[in-house]
Motif scaffolding. Structure first.
Motif, PDB file in Angstrom:
ATOM      1  N   ASN A   1      67.262 -10.321 -28.900  1.00 28.38           N
ATOM      2  CA  ASN A   1      68.040 -11.434 -28.951  1.00 28.38           C
ATOM      3  C   ASN A   1      69.538 -11.238 -29.030  1.00 28.38           C
ATOM      4  OD1 ASN A   1      68.783 -10.484 -31.629  1.00 28.38           O
ATOM      5  ND2 ASN A   1      66.623 -11.520 -32.235  1.00 28.38           N
ATOM      6  N   ALA A   2      70.457 -11.885 -28.812  1.00 35.00           N
ATOM      7  CA  ALA A   2      72.014 -12.035 -28.913  1.00 35.00           C
ATOM      8  C   ALA A   2      72.389 -11.331 -30.242  1.00 35.00           C
ATOM      9  CB  ALA A   2      72.722 -13.179 -28.672  1.00 35.00           C
ATOM     10  N   TRP A   3      71.853 -11.359 -31.286  1.00 32.22           N
ATOM     11  CA  TRP A   3      72.151 -10.595 -32.691  1.00 32.22           C
ATOM     12  C   TRP A   3      71.895  -9.416 -32.706  1.00 32.22           C
ATOM     13  CZ3 TRP A   3      69.555 -10.214 -37.727  1.00 32.22           C
ATOM     14  CH2 TRP A   3      70.242  -9.651 -38.697  1.00 32.22           C
TER      15      TRP A   3
ATOM     16  N   CYS B   1      79.571 -12.877 -36.221  1.00 34.25           N
ATOM     17  CA  CYS B   1      78.039 -13.173 -36.259  1.00 34.25           C
ATOM     18  C   CYS B   1      77.588 -13.062 -37.616  1.00 34.25           C
ATOM     19  CB  CYS B   1      77.495 -11.899 -35.456  1.00 34.25           C
ATOM     20  SG  CYS B   1      77.963 -11.879 -33.781  1.00 34.25           S
ATOM     21  N   LYS B   2      76.464 -13.527 -37.882  1.00 37.35           N
ATOM     22  CA  LYS B   2      75.580 -13.013 -39.157  1.00 37.35           C
ATOM     23  C   LYS B   2      75.746 -11.706 -39.676  1.00 37.35           C
ATOM     24  CE  LYS B   2      71.307 -13.520 -39.429  1.00 37.35           C
ATOM     25  NZ  LYS B   2      69.759 -13.892 -39.501  1.00 37.35           N
TER      26      LYS B   2
ATOM     27  N   THR C   1      68.003 -14.977 -24.388  1.00 40.01           N
ATOM     28  CA  THR C   1      67.878 -15.919 -25.465  1.00 40.01           C
ATOM     29  C   THR C   1      68.706 -17.002 -24.708  1.00 40.01           C
ATOM     30  OG1 THR C   1      68.985 -16.172 -27.549  1.00 40.01           O
ATOM     31  CG2 THR C   1      70.154 -15.216 -26.141  1.00 40.01           C
TER      32      THR C   1
ATOM     33  N   LEU D   1      69.936 -21.551 -28.732  1.00 38.46           N
ATOM     34  CA  LEU D   1      69.312 -20.701 -29.902  1.00 38.46           C
ATOM     35  C   LEU D   1      70.223 -19.970 -30.880  1.00 38.46           C
ATOM     36  CD1 LEU D   1      66.615 -19.946 -31.206  1.00 38.46           C
ATOM     37  CD2 LEU D   1      66.506 -18.236 -29.536  1.00 38.46           C
ATOM     38  N   GLU D   2      71.269 -19.318 -29.986  1.00 34.39           N
ATOM     39  CA  GLU D   2      72.304 -18.547 -30.809  1.00 34.39           C
ATOM     40  C   GLU D   2      73.559 -18.553 -30.258  1.00 34.39           C
ATOM     41  OE1 GLU D   2      70.464 -14.229 -31.341  1.00 34.39           O
ATOM     42  OE2 GLU D   2      69.849 -14.675 -29.580  1.00 34.39           O
TER      43      GLU D   2
ATOM     44  N   THR E   1      76.466 -19.528 -31.919  1.00 39.69           N
ATOM     45  CA  THR E   1      77.414 -18.822 -32.693  1.00 39.69           C
ATOM     46  C   THR E   1      77.664 -17.306 -32.406  1.00 39.69           C
ATOM     47  OG1 THR E   1      77.175 -20.196 -34.748  1.00 39.69           O
ATOM     48  CG2 THR E   1      78.298 -18.406 -35.015  1.00 39.69           C
ATOM     49  N   THR E   2      76.479 -16.455 -32.130  1.00 41.47           N
ATOM     50  CA  THR E   2      76.610 -15.120 -31.975  1.00 41.47           C
ATOM     51  C   THR E   2      76.791 -15.166 -30.362  1.00 41.47           C
ATOM     52  OG1 THR E   2      74.771 -14.610 -33.235  1.00 41.47           O
ATOM     53  CG2 THR E   2      75.227 -13.198 -31.620  1.00 41.47           C
TER      54      THR E   2
END
Length: 327
Positions: A139-141, A172-173, A212, A216-217, A219-220
């Motif tokens: 995934n992007a994270w 990111c988170k 991804t 879904l992602e 923000t990232t």
């Protein structure tokens, strides 16, 4: 004058979990973008039944699949080295074969797409004047953590590992210690340097393809594109192309599972699976099972037997189904 389609090569690292996403991406490039695609496969054991079945099941008029020679790394790494370290060494040793294979092609590819463990091969693309892309099947994270890792101060990383503090990723988170990558745990392990190297090489690509999608992602992905956050590191454009899902042949399921699925509302069931290497200790399996149960969401969980005792029989509940996976 013969007109040919644009030709793209994809390099797959050893392992079914790496090859399958590369094959799915290759199929999409052919069907959605009308490209000519060659998949270069580095296999540790070409006689593997699973590998043979997978490769033989492909339409070879549709995809050109080339097996690169296996590489012997027994004298280059310790027997107890991590699988990541072994993969990186294998990919390094395969570079001469990759170079000679591309050189021998009558119609050379205009671009080379590599996966996470094949980033070193991008220098071969440079030698032939090819565009170079990285395909992140995760995934992007994960991409964000990977490309930011080389910029992390060692003291900050030590605090993250030794004091179990959050590792902050711009835009990111943050990464909690319990979610941290194995490569971060020991800076003296060759895997650590290999991971940092991959992060730097990804940033030098002409583009990054990620399994991804925007919703879904969001923000990232925004953080990866923002030049005041991660965009200053990930200079290459990021292309979310997911969800990229393997179109496998239907497998026989127990009738009670199918009967239960037929009774659920459309698009209301979550499918949970951790891939070919997704095997957890029994304690983690229990925690995950409780998390799924307390989510109050309908789900089907495909799970391998845990690393300790087999607890799979404990988690068949009304409205939630666990399917043991042994292959």
């Amino acid at each position: 004058m013969q007109i040919t389609k644009p030709h793209v090569a994809l390099l797959a690292s050893p392992g079914m979990g790496h090859l399958i996403p590369v094959l799915e991406l290759a199929k999409r490039l052919v069907t959605h973008h009308n490209l000519q695609v060659t998949v270069l496969v580095l296999a540790t054991d070409t006689s593997s039944d699973h590998l043979s079945q997978l490769l033989n099941s492909q339409n070879h008029d549709f995809l050109n699949i080339v097996l690169l020679p296996t590489t012997d790394i027994s004298g280059l790494v310790e027997p107890d080295a991590s699988i990541v370290t072994k993969l990186l060494v294998m990919m390094h040793q395969s570079l001469p074969a990759l170079r000679s294979t591309i050189s021998a092609m009558k119609f050379r590819p205009m671009a080379l797409i590599v996966d996470l463990f094949g980033t070193e091969a991008m220098k071969v693309a440079d030698e032939f004047g090819m565009l170079k892309y990285v395909f992140i099947a995760s995934n992007a994270w994960f991409l964000a953590v990977t490309i930011y890792a080389p910029a992390v101060d060692k003291n900050e990383l030590a605090v993250h590992v030794n004091q179990q503090q959050l590792l902050k990723i711009p835009g990111c988170k943050p990464v909690e210690f319990q979610d941290t990558l194995e490569a971060f745990l020991d800076p003296n392990d060759p895997m650590y340097d290999g991971f940092l190297h991959a992060g730097m090489e990804i940033s030098a690509a002409d583009g990054i393809i990620v399994n991804t999608w925007e919703e879904l992602e969001f923000t990232t992905l925004e953080g990866l594109r923002d030049n005041t956050k991660l965009g200053c590191i990930a200079k290459a454009p990021v292309y979310p192309i997911g969800p990229l899902v393997r179109q496998a042949a239907p497998q026989a399921l127990e009738s009670k599972v199918l009967d239960w699925l037929d009774m659920q509302p459309t698009e209301s069931v979550i499918y949970v699976s951790f891939g070919s290497g997704g095997r957890l200790p029994a304690k983690q399996m229990i925690e995950l099972a409780w998390g799924l149960e307390q989510s109050q969401q309908r789900f089907i969980w495909v799970v391998r037997p845990p690393l300790e005792n087999d607890i799979s029989g404990s988690f068949l509940t009304l409205g939630k189904v666990l399917l043991p996976r042994f292959n």
